[in-house]
Design an enzyme around this catalytic site. Structure first.
Site, short mmCIF file in Angstrom:
data_model
loop_
_atom_site.label_atom_id
_atom_site.label_comp_id
_atom_site.label_asym_id
_atom_site.label_seq_id
_atom_site.Cartn_x
_atom_site.Cartn_y
_atom_site.Cartn_z
N PHE A 1 -4.98 3.15 1.30
CA PHE A 1 -6.03 2.27 0.78
C PHE A 1 -5.86 1.99 -0.71
O PHE A 1 -6.82 2.02 -1.48
CB PHE A 1 -7.42 2.84 1.08
CG PHE A 1 -7.65 3.07 2.55
CD1 PHE A 1 -7.14 2.20 3.49
CD2 PHE A 1 -8.37 4.17 2.99
CE1 PHE A 1 -7.35 2.41 4.85
CE2 PHE A 1 -8.58 4.38 4.35
CZ PHE A 1 -8.07 3.50 5.27
N HIS A 2 -4.63 1.73 -1.11
CA HIS A 2 -4.31 1.32 -2.47
C HIS A 2 -3.72 -0.09 -2.39
O HIS A 2 -2.55 -0.27 -2.07
CB HIS A 2 -3.29 2.28 -3.10
CG HIS A 2 -3.77 3.69 -3.19
ND1 HIS A 2 -2.91 4.77 -3.21
CD2 HIS A 2 -5.02 4.21 -3.26
CE1 HIS A 2 -3.62 5.89 -3.30
NE2 HIS A 2 -4.90 5.57 -3.33
N HIS A 3 -4.54 -1.10 -2.69
CA HIS A 3 -4.12 -2.50 -2.52
C HIS A 3 -3.38 -2.97 -3.77
O HIS A 3 -3.94 -2.96 -4.87
CB HIS A 3 -5.34 -3.39 -2.30
CG HIS A 3 -6.22 -2.92 -1.19
ND1 HIS A 3 -7.59 -3.06 -1.19
CD2 HIS A 3 -5.91 -2.26 -0.04
CE1 HIS A 3 -8.09 -2.54 -0.09
NE2 HIS A 3 -7.10 -2.04 0.62
N ASP B 1 0.88 -1.18 0.00
CA ASP B 1 0.00 0.00 0.00
C ASP B 1 0.91 1.22 0.00
O ASP B 1 2.13 1.10 0.21
CB ASP B 1 -0.91 0.01 1.22
CG ASP B 1 -2.18 0.83 1.00
OD1 ASP B 1 -2.09 1.88 0.34
OD2 ASP B 1 -3.24 0.41 1.48
N HIS B 2 0.33 2.37 -0.26
CA HIS B 2 1.06 3.62 -0.07
C HIS B 2 0.86 4.08 1.36
O HIS B 2 -0.22 3.93 1.92
CB HIS B 2 0.56 4.69 -1.05
CG HIS B 2 0.82 4.33 -2.48
ND1 HIS B 2 -0.14 4.43 -3.47
CD2 HIS B 2 1.93 3.85 -3.08
CE1 HIS B 2 0.38 4.04 -4.62
NE2 HIS B 2 1.64 3.68 -4.41
#
Length: 532
Positions: A468-470, A314-315
Site C-alpha cells: 500500500f505504497h502508491h 508498489d512494494h
C-alpha cells in the site's frame, strides 16, 4: 477556522489539495512564512478524542479495519482491471491526516543507489537528483516527524547527525532472531520509527497500546494532523469534505487558475490562488490531472508527455513464519524494532532491493483470541494458553521496477458519487519482482530454520500482495518528454502547479516512502516560496 465554512478563500497565495503528510508539511512551512494558505481535503476532519473508541472497535471481530476510518463507499469507488487485483480501499484514508492515520510509522531514508539505479544496474531509471541533494531535507523531515532511531545501521546512507529521539529497544523476539542471524553472518539493526520514544511538544511518548495499525490512541505515532494543526495556528484554513473535481487553467495554458471543489450539499466552488500544490497521493493525483482535461489539454492537465498515471509502483510483501518450542512474547509491541538492510543494494540486474523485517506481532494476540472464540471461562483460558505466545515471523518489502503498462487511468464506465470516472488501477508483476520475492523467501527460510522454527506459512511469490505504497504516477525528471514534474517538483507544463508526493518517484526502492515524501514536501515548499 474549521471546515464548517466551505466558501472559497479570497486572495489565497497557495491552494493545497490534500491534508496528508505532504500537504500538511507544505501548508505548515508556507503559512509559517506568512503566506495565505488554504487546504482542500476530500474527506472529513476526525475528532481526536474518538481515537480510543476507534481502537476498541478495530480489535472487535465484527468490525473490519476499513470501518475505523470510514474507508470505502461511493465516495471511494474504484476499479482494478490489471492482472492482479489491487485492494485500493484497504490502502488509503481520506480525511485530515490522510493515510498517516493508519500507517505503521517506519521511516527510513532511501539508499544512495536508489537515486542512480539505472546507471548502477541498467534497471529502472535514475532520479534527477542525488542522495546528497535530498540529504538536508531528510534531516529536516526527521525532525519534523519526531523520528526515534539509532546510528547502528552499517548499510544506511551517510547522515549528518543522530536521529532526533533515541531508538526503541529491541523486542524479546528480536534477540532470538539476532542470535540466528549472527550464526548466518546477517547483520541486524534498529528501525527508525516516527513515534515518540520520549514525550515531545506536549505529545505523549508511546505507551504501548499495540494497535499502531489502524489507530494510535495516544498520539505518540506521527500523523499529519500535527502539521495541519500547526498550519492552522499560523493562519492556514482547512476546508474538509471538499473533493476537488478539476483544476482550471488560464487562456495561455501556462498557469492553473482555480481548483473547482464540491461541498456536501452538491454545490461547486472555485478556489483561486497564485500557486497550487497537488498532494492527494499516488492514485488521486493522476486521477485529478486526467479529470482536468480541457480543449488545450485533451489528454489531461500536465500530461503533454502522455505519462500521467503511468509507471504505477508498489512494494511487494514477502513473508514466512511459524512456531518455536519456547515463548516468543509476540504482540507486546505493535511495531517493528529490528530489521536488516544487508540485502538492500542490488549487486547487479538479477534482482531488486529487499528490506528484511523481524515482526513483533506474529500470531494472534490474547485479546484477538478471546474475542474470536465461542467459548467462555476455563475453556477459553485453556485455548488461549495453547495457541498464544510461540509464534515468530519475518516480513520483507520488495522492490517493483517502474513499468509503463502499470498505471492509474480513468475507468470508462464506473463513476463516483459526483459522477466522475473512478480510478482504475492496472497492476501486474514481472519476473524481476518475482525473482526478488523468491530471494527474500530464501533468506527468511534460512533464518527461521537456523532459529529452529517449525515453518508453517510463506507469502510469495504467487500469494504476495501490495504494501500500500502508491508511487510513480507523475514521475520526476529533467526531460519533459519522459516525465511530468521537474526536480523542483513543479510540473513541466504548468508554471504554478507543484506535486510533492510519492507519485513523483522515478523508482520506488524498498523503503517505506513517507520520510522521502516528507523530504520532498519540504523541498517543494522552498521552491514554491521562491516563486511567491
Amino acid at each position: 477556522m474549521t471546515g464548517a465554512d466551505r466558501q472559497p478563500t479570497e486572495g489565497a497565495d497557495v491552494c493545497v489539495v490534500g491534508a496528508g503528510p505532504a500537504g500538511g508539511l507544505v501548508a505548515d512551512r508556507l503559512a509559517r512564512e506568512g503566506y495565505d494558505v488554504v487546504i482542500l481535503e476530500a474527506g472529513p476532519r476526525f475528532d481526536e478524542s474518538d481515537r480510543e473508541q476507534r481502537m476498541e472497535r478495530s480489535i472487535r471481530p465484527a468490525h473490519g479495519p476499513n470501518s475505523v476510518w470510514g474507508m470505502g463507499g461511493p465516495r471511494d469507488a474504484y476499479a482494478s482491471t490489471g492482472d492482479r487485483h489491487y485492494p485500493l480501499n484497504a490502502a488509503r484514508v481520506k480525511g485530515v491526516g490522510g493515510s498517516t492515520l493508519h500507517w505503521q510509522g517506519m521511516v527510513m531514508r532511501l539508499h544512495e543507489q536508489d537515486f542512480e539505479l539505472e546507471s548502477a544496474t541498467g534497471v529502472g531509471a535514475d532520479w534527477p537528483m542525488s542522495y546528497d541533494d535530498l540529504r538536508p531535507y531528510y534531516a529536516d523531515a526527521e525532525n519534523e516527524l519526531g523520528v526515534a532511531g539509532a546510528s547502528d545501521n552499517p548499510f544506511a546512507p551517510p547522515r549528518e547527525q543522530p536521529h532526533p529521539l533515541p531508538a526503541f529497544p529491541p523486542s524479546y523476539s528480536d534477540s532470538l532472531f539476532a542470535e540466528a542471524c549472527e550464526e548466518l553472518g546477517i547483520t541486524t539493526h534498529s528501525v527508525p520509527n516516527a513515534r515518540l520514544s520520549e514525550s515531545r511538544n506536549e505529545r505523549s511518548a508511546c505507551v504501548g497500546y499495540g494497535t499502531c495499525q489502524p489507530v494510535c490512541p495516544s498520539g505518540a505515532k506521527y500523523d499529519a494532523t500535527i502539521h495541519v494543526a500547526r498550519a492552522e495556528q499560523q493562519g492556514a484554513r482547512v476546508v474538509d469534505r471538499a473533493p476537488v473535481q478539476r483544476l482550471e487553467h488560464d487562456d495561455s495554458g501556462e498557469r492553473v487558475t482555480a481548483a473547482v471543489y464540491a461541498t456536501p450539499d452538491g454545490t461547486e466552488h472555485r478556489q483561486e490562488a497564485r500557486e497550487f500544490v497537488l498532494a492527494a497521493g499516488g492514485v488521486e493525483n493522476p486521477r485529478l490531472l486526467l479529470l482536468s482535461e480541457s480543449e488545450q489539454y485533451p489528454d489531461g492537465l500536465a500530461n503533454s508527455s502522455g505519462l500521467v498515471g503511468r509507471y504505477f509502483m508498489d512494494h511487494l510483501f514477502a513473508g514466512a513464519g511459524g512456531t518455536l518450542d519456547e515463548p516468543t512474547r509476540q504482540n507486546h509491541v505493535g511495531f517493528n524494532t529490528t530489521e536488516s538492510h544487508q540485502f538492500y543494494d542490488r549487486p547487479d540486474d538479477s534482482r531488486g532491493a529487499i528490506k528484511l523485517e523481524f515482526l513483533n506481532y506474529a500470531g494472534p494476540s490474547p485479546v484477538e483470541m478471546a474475542l474470536s472464540g465461542d467459548d467462555w471461562g476455563d475453556a477459553m483460558l485453556e485455548r488461549i494458553r495453547d495457541g498464544y505466545g510461540t509464534h515468530v515471523a519475518m516480513g520483507a518489502l520488495v522492490e517493483q521496477p517502474p513499468r509503463k503498462e502499470n498505471r492509474v487511468r480513468l475507468h470508462p464506465e464506473r463513476t463516483d458519487d459526483h459522477g466522475n470516472p473512478v480510478p482504475d488501477v492496472v497492476w501486474s508483476l514481472d519476473e524481476y519482482t518475482r525473482r526478488t520475492i523468491e530471494r527474500a523467501n530464501e533468506i527468511q527460510r534460512e533464518i527461521l530454520e537456523e532459529l529452529g522454527a517449525d515453518i508453517e506459512w510463506t507469502v510469495g511469490p504467487d500469494a504476495t500482495g501490495p504494501a500500500f505504497h502508491h508511487m510513480g504516477t507523475t514521475r520526476m525528471g529533467n526531460d519533459p518528454e519522459t516525465s511530468v514534474v521537474n526536480p523542483q517538483l513543479r510540473t513541466h507544463d504548468l508554471q504554478n502547479l507543484t506535486i510533492p508526493s510519492s507519485s513523483v518517484f522515478p523508482t520506488g526502492g524498498a523503503m517505506n516512502p513517507t520520510l522521502t515524501i516528507a523530504a520532498l514536501a519540504l523541498k517543494a515548499a522552498d521552491h514554491v516560496a521562491e516563486r511567491l
